[in-house]
Design an enzyme around this catalytic site. Structure first.
Site, PDB file in Angstrom:
ATOM      1  NE  ARG A 417      11.655  -3.814   4.897  1.00 10.96           N
ATOM      2  CZ  ARG A 417      10.784  -2.943   4.418  1.00 10.96           C
ATOM      3  NH1 ARG A 417      10.331  -3.069   3.173  1.00 10.96           N
ATOM      4  NH2 ARG A 417      10.334  -1.948   5.162  1.00 10.96           N
ATOM      5  CB  CYS A 418       9.244  -8.928  -0.763  1.00  6.01           C
ATOM      6  SG  CYS A 418      10.327  -7.738  -1.563  1.00  6.01           S
ATOM      7  CG  MET A 419       7.946 -13.497   0.517  1.00  2.00           C
ATOM      8  SD  MET A 419       8.304 -15.277   0.503  1.00  2.00           S
ATOM      9  CE  MET A 419       9.618 -15.381   1.721  1.00  2.00           C
TER      10      MET A 419
END
Length: 431
Positions: A417-419
Site C-alpha cells: 500500500r505504501c508503494m
C-alpha cells in the site's frame, strides 16, 4: 559518480478515467474498488546514495540492495498489470509536466530553494546545472541527489565551508520516493498534496503539484485539490484511508496532526459528498508511523489490524461530521468495531490480526508491513511474501492473496500500500 541519462522503466499503456465513465482523471471512492490506474516510483540510484551516516537523516534504518529492489519492484508492478491495472511512473509524469521552459525553470527554482539554497553562488550553479538538462534526466538527477563533486565549484561558497563541510550532497537524495502513497493521496475526484512531517521528504510532494497543474493528463481536467502542500501542519497519505464514497479514516500519528485532519475534513465537507471523517489515534513511533501500517481495509466488511493498537478492544477515535452552521461536530469514541459498523452500515465486521496475534509473529510481521496490504479488488490483496503467517490468516478468512517479492523493498519500512498511489478505482456495487 556516473551521471544519470534518464530512467529505464517498463512500458505502460495509455488509459484514463473516461474509459470507465469518470469525468475526472482521479477517481477513488473506496480502498477496495477494482484498481484500474496507479502511480509507482521504481527505486533508482537514490537508494545507492544512502550511507550508514546518512540513514537517520534520510529516514532509513537499512540500505536496500538496488538491483534486487528493482527486480522486486518490477515484479510488484507486473502483478498489478496482470490484474488489470495501468501502471504510471512518477518520474515520467513529472517530466511530461515540465515540457514548457518557463514551467521547468519555475520548478527548478522552487526545488533548489526547498533544498536550502535561496540565493547565492550555489543557488545559481544548481539552477544552471539542472535547467540545461532534458526534463526526464533533470527529474531523475534531482531524485538521486546532487553531490558537491557533480558541480564544478570554481569558487568558495562560505556556507559550504561552514555548514556541513564534510557532507557529500548539495541536494539530498530522495530514497523514500518509492513510497508514492505519502506525498499525495487520492480522495474521490481529487487528492491531497501533502506537507510532510520530516524535511527529508517534504520536497517529494512538489512533483505531484506540478503533475496536477501541468501534465496534460491532469491539468485543467477538474481535479480537486482538497488540501495543498502550502501548510505548516502535517499530513501524509499513509494516514488517509478512503473507506467509502462518503467516509474517510485518517490516522492521528507520528506523521499526521489533528489540525491537518480537521482542515482536510472541513474542505471535504464543504466541497464534496464526504460527510464523515473518523480520526484514529495510533502510537507515535517509527514502527507504526502511519495508519496503514497497522490497519487497512481489504473487503466490504474485512480489515487487517495490528493487535497492539487495540488495547483490549479500545482505541481513541473522533467521528467528525459537518454541522448545519458550517462548523464541524466531533464525537469521541473508543470502540473501533462499533464505529466501523456504524459508518459503513455493516452488521458484522471481520478484523484479521497481523501475525495471528502471536506475541512474536505479530510484531515481527508488522515491522515488515504485514498490515500494509494493498486491495486491488474486494477481498483481493497484494502483500509481501515474507509475512507468511499474516498471509495464511488472510487466506483462512477467504481473501485472495497475491504475494510479491520483498527481501529488499521491505528494508524501507513500507509495504504494497505504501508503494502505490491509486488514481482510478471502479466504484463499488451496493451491498
Amino acid at each position: 559518480m556516473q551521471k544519470s541519462t534518464g530512467v529505464v522503466t517498463p512500458e505502460f499503456h495509455t488509459d484514463n478515467a473516461k474509459n470507465y465513465g469518470f469525468s475526472s482523471p482521479i477517481h477513488v471512492s473506496s480502498e477496495i474498488g477494482k484498481l484500474r490506474s496507479v502511480i509507482l516510483k521504481r527505486p533508482g540510484r537514490e537508494i545507492e546514495n544512502l550511507t550508514p551516516d546518512t540513514m537517520p537523516r534520510l529516514l532509513f534504518d537499512d540500505i536496500p540492495y538496488l538491483p534486487i529492489a528493482q527486480k522486486e519492484h518490477d515484479y510488484f508492478a507486473q502483478t498489478l498489470r496482470d490484474n488489470g491495472a495501468e501502471v504510471l511512473y512518477l518520474e515520467n509524469l513529472a517530466a511530461d509536466a515540465l515540457n514548457e521552459q518557463p514551467v521547468k525553470q519555475e520548478f527548478v527554482d522552487r526545488m533548489v530553494k526547498e533544498s536550502g539554497f535561496k540565493d547565492g553562488l550555489t543557488y545559481s550553479a544548481l539552477k544552471e546545472y539542472l535547467v540545461g538538462m532534458e526534463p526526464l534526466q533533470m527529474i531523475t538527477t534531482i531524485m538521486e541527489g546532487i553531490r558537491k563533486s557533480d558541480i564544478d565549484l570554481n569558487y568558495k561558497d562560505l556556507r559550504l565551508l561552514s555548514e556541513d563541510a564534510d557532507y557529500p550532497f548539495l541536494m539530498d537524495p530522495m530514497p523514500n520516493l518509492y513510497f508514492t502513497r505519502d506525498p499525495a493521496a487520492s480522495i474521490g475526484d481529487g487528492l491531497s498534496i501533502n506537507h510532510m512531517t520530516f524535511a527529508a521528504r517534504r520536497r517529494e510532494s512538489l512533483f505531484m503539484e506540478y503533475i496536477i497543474k501541468h501534465n496534460p493528463r491532469f491539468a485543467d481536467q477538474g481535479v480537486n485539490v482538497w488540501r495543498d502542500r502550502n501548510h505548516t501542519t502535517r499530513i501524509e497519505g499513509g494516514d488517509e484511508l478512503v473507506l467509502s464514497d462518503h467516509v474517510m479514516a485518517i490516522g492521528i500519528s507520528q506523521r499526521t496532526s489533528a489540525d491537518a485532519l480537521e482542515d482536510i475534513a472541513r474542505n471535504l465537507f464543504t466541497n464534496s459528498n464526504y460527510d464523515t471523517v473518523v480520526g484514529i489515534k495510533i502510537p507515535h513511533n517509527h514502527a507504526m508511523m502511519h495508519l496503514d501500517t497497522v490497519f487497512t481495509m481489504i473487503n466490504y466488511n474485512q480489515f487487517t489490524v495490528h493487535p497492539q493498537i487495540m488495547n483490549g478492544g479500545k482505541i481513541d477515535m473522533w467521528v467528525l461530521h459537518p454541522s448545519k452552521d458550517g462548523q464541524i461536530t466531533s464525537e469521541h469514541r473508543t470502540d473501533l468495531l462499533e464505529v466501523l459498523k456504524e459508518v459503513l452500515h455493516q452488521s458484522e465486521l471481520d478484523l484479521i490480526p497481523t501475525g495471528n496475534s502471536d506475541p512474536i509473529f505479530a510484531p515481527r510481521e508488522q515491522w515488515n508491513d504485514g498490515s500494509n496490504t494493498l486491495a486491488i479488488a474486494p477481498g483481493e490483496v497484494v502483500t509481501y511474501d515474507r509475512n507468511y503467517v499474516s498471509n495464511e490468516m488472510l487466506r483462512e478468512h477467504g481473501i485472495l492473496v497475491h504475494e510479491v517479492l520483498s527481501s529488499e523493498l521491505s528494508r524501507g519500512r513500507g509495504g504494497p500500500r505504501c508503494m502505490s498511489m491509486p488514481i482510478i478505482r471502479e466504484d463499488l456495487e451496493t451491498k
